[in-house]
Design an enzyme around this catalytic site. Structure first.
Site: not given
Ligand code: DOR
Ligand code: ZN
Length: 347
Positions: A264, A175, A16, A248, A100, A137, A14, A18
């Site tokens: 966040a 998560h 990110h 995450d 997702k 999520h 998991h 960008r």
């Protein structure tokens, strides 16, 4: 002599990454440690089609340092107007590895998320049939529900009915942050698994307010009470193969984290493995670390385990105070300026 631990190269299930300058800044931190990562699709605009996902994959590969061997595992952003045919062909051609589900408005860039499970049922039915993992999520979004209760409520009101309707659907509860989530996954079937972040294993919600407001400890789902942290630690060190590493890691520039309405996300990729090792050591469970970091994830996804190894040494690691973003601006890493107990040797 320092204690040394040699483990199969881990994967991050998991992450990110960008895009553009931020991608170029953060990617090398992942690609030097991890063999693969499940890359989240919550860009602006969100990555909903095979063609957009394939282009993003090319941009990731184009940003990678030449000597790194890292495979991005791409995900599609599920929305009410997702096209089941396009997702299936993306999966069959190897571009997409999972889908997702963000409930609309649950977190960063989730405005185009799913309004209800019913709205995406034809896609979910196709995914059950084809064994395509659904990454969730798991938080309800009703603003009347206490932010600390949103995961438990999601399990009760959305996940349980979903799995009753589609009992063979492969689901990763991303998560996981609560006792309820840990127990639900432990007591579930083998088509259900969860990722757990380093921050949720290390900190409880007091860390949000330690001597003042701590924006770099703010992520979603939010840190919970100590009993939840303990339940997560127990779950990951239990030896259950249903839990695997998912950092995450979610970079936001310093100004966006420290503003009046801070974003966040914890940029934790530098510190994650060291924290996981610390947690497993504290529980006398270092012998179970490799399964969590490197074996359980590939098993769930039906992929081979990495063949290379990496070494962890019990030797202090200093976490940088900040990192320059290629375009200017700074990223503040999770636990910036602190000294961690375990260092990672990569080469
Ligand atoms: O804290 C978070 N940050 N949680 C998420 O679910 C999304 C992420 C992000 O993309 O910034
Ligand atoms: Zn995330």
């Amino acid at each position: 002599m320092s204690v040394k631990l040699v483990i199969r190269r881990p994967d991050d299930w998991h992450l990110h990454l960008r895009d553009n300058e931020m991608l170029a800044t953060v990617l090398p931190y992942s690609s030097q440690i991890y063999g693969r990562a499940v890359v989240m699709p919550n860009l602006v605009p969100p990555l909903k089609t095979t063609s957009a996902i394939s282009d993003y994959r090319e941009r990731i590969l184009g940003s990678m340092p030449e000597n790194h061997h890292f495979q991005p595992l791409m995900t599609a952003y599920l929305s009410d107007d997702s096209d089941a045919k396009d997702l299936l062909s993306g999966y069959q051609s190897g571009v997409i590895k999972a889908v997702k589900l963000y409930p609309a408005h649950a977190t960063t860039n989730s405005a185009h998320g799913v309004s209800s499970v019913d709205a995406v049922m034809p896609v979910l039915e196709m995914m059950q049939k084809e064994r395509i993992p659904l990454l969730i999520h798991g938080e309800v979004t009703d603003s009347h529900i206490d932010v600390f209760d949103r995961e438990a409520r999601f399990i009760e009101t959305i996940l349980v009915p979903l799995l009753n309707r589609l009992p063979e659907l492969k689901v990763v509860l991303e998560h996981a942050t609560t006792k309820e989530a840990a127990e639900f996954v432990l007591n579930g079937k083998d088509n259900l698994a969860a990722t757990i972040t380093p921050q949720h294993l290390l900190l409880n919600r007091n860390a949000l307010f330690q001597g003042g407001l701590r924006p770099h400890n703010y992520c979603l789902p939010i840190l919970k009470r100590e009993i939840h942290r303990q339940a997560l630690v127990k779950a990951v060190t239990s030896g259950s193969s249903r839990f695997f590493l998912g950092t995450d890691s979610a970079p936001h520039e310093q100004g966006k984290k420290e503003g009046a309405c801070g974003c966040a996300g914890a940029f934790n990729v530098i510190t994650a493995l060291s924290i996981y090792a610390h947690i497993f050591e504290q529980e006398n469970a270092l012998d179970k670390l490799e399964a969590f970091t490197s074996l359980n994830g590939p098993r769930f996804y039906g992929l081979p385990t990495n063949t290379e190894t990496i070494t962890l040494i019990k030797q202090p690691m200093f976490v940088p105070e900040s990192i320059e973003v290629v375009s200017g601006g700074k990223l503040i890493p999770f636990l910036a300026g602190e000294l961690l107990e375990w260092s990672i040797v990569t080469d």
